[in-house]
Design an enzyme around this catalytic site. Sequence first.
Site, mmCIF file in Angstrom:
data_model
loop_
_atom_site.group_PDB
_atom_site.id
_atom_site.type_symbol
_atom_site.label_atom_id
_atom_site.label_comp_id
_atom_site.label_asym_id
_atom_site.label_seq_id
_atom_site.Cartn_x
_atom_site.Cartn_y
_atom_site.Cartn_z
ATOM 1 N N GLU A 217 107.142 -37.590 -23.260
ATOM 2 C CA GLU A 217 106.633 -37.298 -21.910
ATOM 3 C C GLU A 217 106.604 -35.790 -21.706
ATOM 4 O OE1 GLU A 217 108.772 -39.502 -18.913
ATOM 5 O OE2 GLU A 217 107.373 -41.177 -19.075
ATOM 6 N N HIS B 240 104.313 -36.499 -7.669
ATOM 7 C CA HIS B 240 103.730 -36.964 -8.928
ATOM 8 C C HIS B 240 102.257 -36.592 -8.920
ATOM 9 C CE1 HIS B 240 102.554 -39.335 -12.343
ATOM 10 N NE2 HIS B 240 103.827 -39.583 -12.597
ATOM 11 N N ARG C 143 105.634 -30.954 -14.026
ATOM 12 C CA ARG C 143 104.983 -31.742 -12.976
ATOM 13 C C ARG C 143 104.495 -30.919 -11.794
ATOM 14 N NH1 ARG C 143 108.263 -37.382 -12.328
ATOM 15 N NH2 ARG C 143 107.146 -38.347 -14.036
ATOM 16 N N HIS D 79 107.206 -38.392 -4.813
ATOM 17 C CA HIS D 79 107.613 -39.293 -5.896
ATOM 18 C C HIS D 79 109.120 -39.316 -6.115
ATOM 19 C CE1 HIS D 79 107.134 -41.556 -9.530
ATOM 20 N NE2 HIS D 79 107.644 -40.603 -10.292
ATOM 21 N N ARG E 204 112.405 -31.993 -11.466
ATOM 22 C CA ARG E 204 113.001 -32.978 -12.377
ATOM 23 C C ARG E 204 112.182 -33.119 -13.657
ATOM 24 N NH1 ARG E 204 112.086 -39.249 -12.503
ATOM 25 N NH2 ARG E 204 110.063 -38.482 -11.827
#
Length: 534
Positions: free
Chosen positions: A120, A239, A285, A344, A379
């Site tokens: 990821e 997100h 992100r 998110h 995060r």
Amino acid sequence: MSNHDDLTRSTDNVVIVGGGLAGLFCALKLAPRPVTVISAAPLGQGASTAWAQGGIAAAVAEGDSAEAHAADTVAVGAGLVDATIALGIAREAGARIHDLLRYGVPFDRDLEGKLAVGREAAHSARRIVHVRGDMAGLAIMSALTEAVRATPSIRVIEGYAAEALSTGDGAVRGLQLRKVRDADARPVTMASGAVVLATGGIGHLYAVTTNPAEASGLGLAIAARAGAEIADPEFVQFHPTAIMVGRDPAPLATEALRGEGATLINDKGERFMLARHPLAELAPRDIVARGVFAEIAAGRGAFLDARAALGARFAEKFPTVHASCIAAGIDPARQPIPVAPAAHYHMGGIAVDAHGRSSLKGLWAGGEVSSTGAHGANRLASNSLLEAVVYAARIAEDINGSTIPVPARSPATATDTRNSAMPAQSEASLRAMMTSHVGVIRDGEHLAEAMRTFAAVERNAVNVALRNMAISALLVAASAWARRESRGAHCRIDYPAERPELAHRTRTTLAAAREIADSLSGRAAVRTPQPMIA
Ligand SMILES: Cc1cc2nc3c(=O)[nH]c(=O)nc-3n(C[C@H](O)[C@H](O)[C@H](O)COP(=O)(O)OP(=O)(O)OC[C@H]3O[C@@H](n4cnc5c(N)ncnc54)[C@H](O)[C@@H]3O)c2cc1C
């Protein structure tokens, strides 16, 4: 369950609020010690855990290490990750994955029978343990729910929401609950000298979110009202690729799709992330979310294009995303998917130490409602389930090693008992204001307006859930207002640069947030509010 008498008769020592990964895992780890788990929704529903698609980050593959995992976590967290905490969590990952395997979670294996690991964004190695592609959350919830139901020491109360904590002599004495979706329900109180809040995040405070309705910040609010310290509330992760098909919450197109090569394009077919970051679609992100936001704001739209990377394999590899697209009339094997950033994950939360203890005696917090320091200002993908499971185990160990005071049988009701039906319009307005004023891009003027509004809602709301939502919204807005820089997921157009002197985590309280709101609305003597960045 349950009738009023069953609840008030309780003399359980440990009460866990929340039936997601953090709450259920903690209950299982405490067994055979008797515990009560309270969940606003039936187990398996109303928990973000069930919706997790990527999986759990764990450095279990050959050649990977906890040190590398922690280094990636620190790199993404924009200067605010507590490196010791991140390393501790990464080191415990393998043991917790094996616990989950024992509870029956069927993590995918490779041909040699080893745990299969995916990649990821911003992870330097393939380290995401998963279940049947994108079914990790569902598989975790169903295995843990089954394990909990089969454990006689765990009592589960579903359909009740915690709305306040009872305190005395600086310690938690119990909590106040109310049946959900019943405006006439009277509150009931439960005595407990040990309360674990595992109520999840705050995404549903926003109009555009991937989170379930139960993630509306109630746990954060009740801890703050009881005086617990709150850490980093301004850091909300958006997100980048929620699927925009008019659903609330918005279905998610997991980051793993980009890990598999799906690209982000605008309506001209241009890969706009190439110009924004060397890692393009696999950039952190916050950067991807702002890229998507900018394309939409410029009127060019944003789409996730998996046609070349996955094509006909889409349905098999990502069944959940595929089903969401098909339900909206989009075939992702042949069409780009319309996406937008959505609230998110909350990096902030109830401030806890390495054992999951809050600043309030007798109150622990685990999972998304807590703030451990592991995520800093942003995060790293798939670190949240890991943090939840690691801290759930640590909390259980800490409670088992602590002397818990015997609870009084009938703690005083913590707050007034009035309630009313949730005023749908007020809730919608609050959520819309969070998205427009406290969202992906922020500025002082809009944050001040939001704070004044949320403070007024807190003062005037008769519906308890709405009042608690306003409290959590106020905490986020006040800290976002006080942090006059841009860092990680927190982006201020009036303070676009990161300021090295502000590279510290925020510790705040509800009193401090109210003080800022009052000073901005002229309710208090006008003075410069205390800086909250400690
Ligand atoms: C769509 C989506 C995909 C995600 N994918 C991933 C991923 O792949 N990997 C990853 O690491 N993280 C992922 N995350 C984040 C991760 O799922 C959450 O951070 C994590 O599941 C939180 O677990 P939790 O136990 O703290 O809370 P939750 O699982 O949200 O559970 C909270 C529980 O508390 C209950 N509750 C809430 N308020 C009250 C109240 N007042 N009284 C009583 N009960 C209450 C709820 O009903 C629920 O049972 C994802 C999140 C979403 C929304």
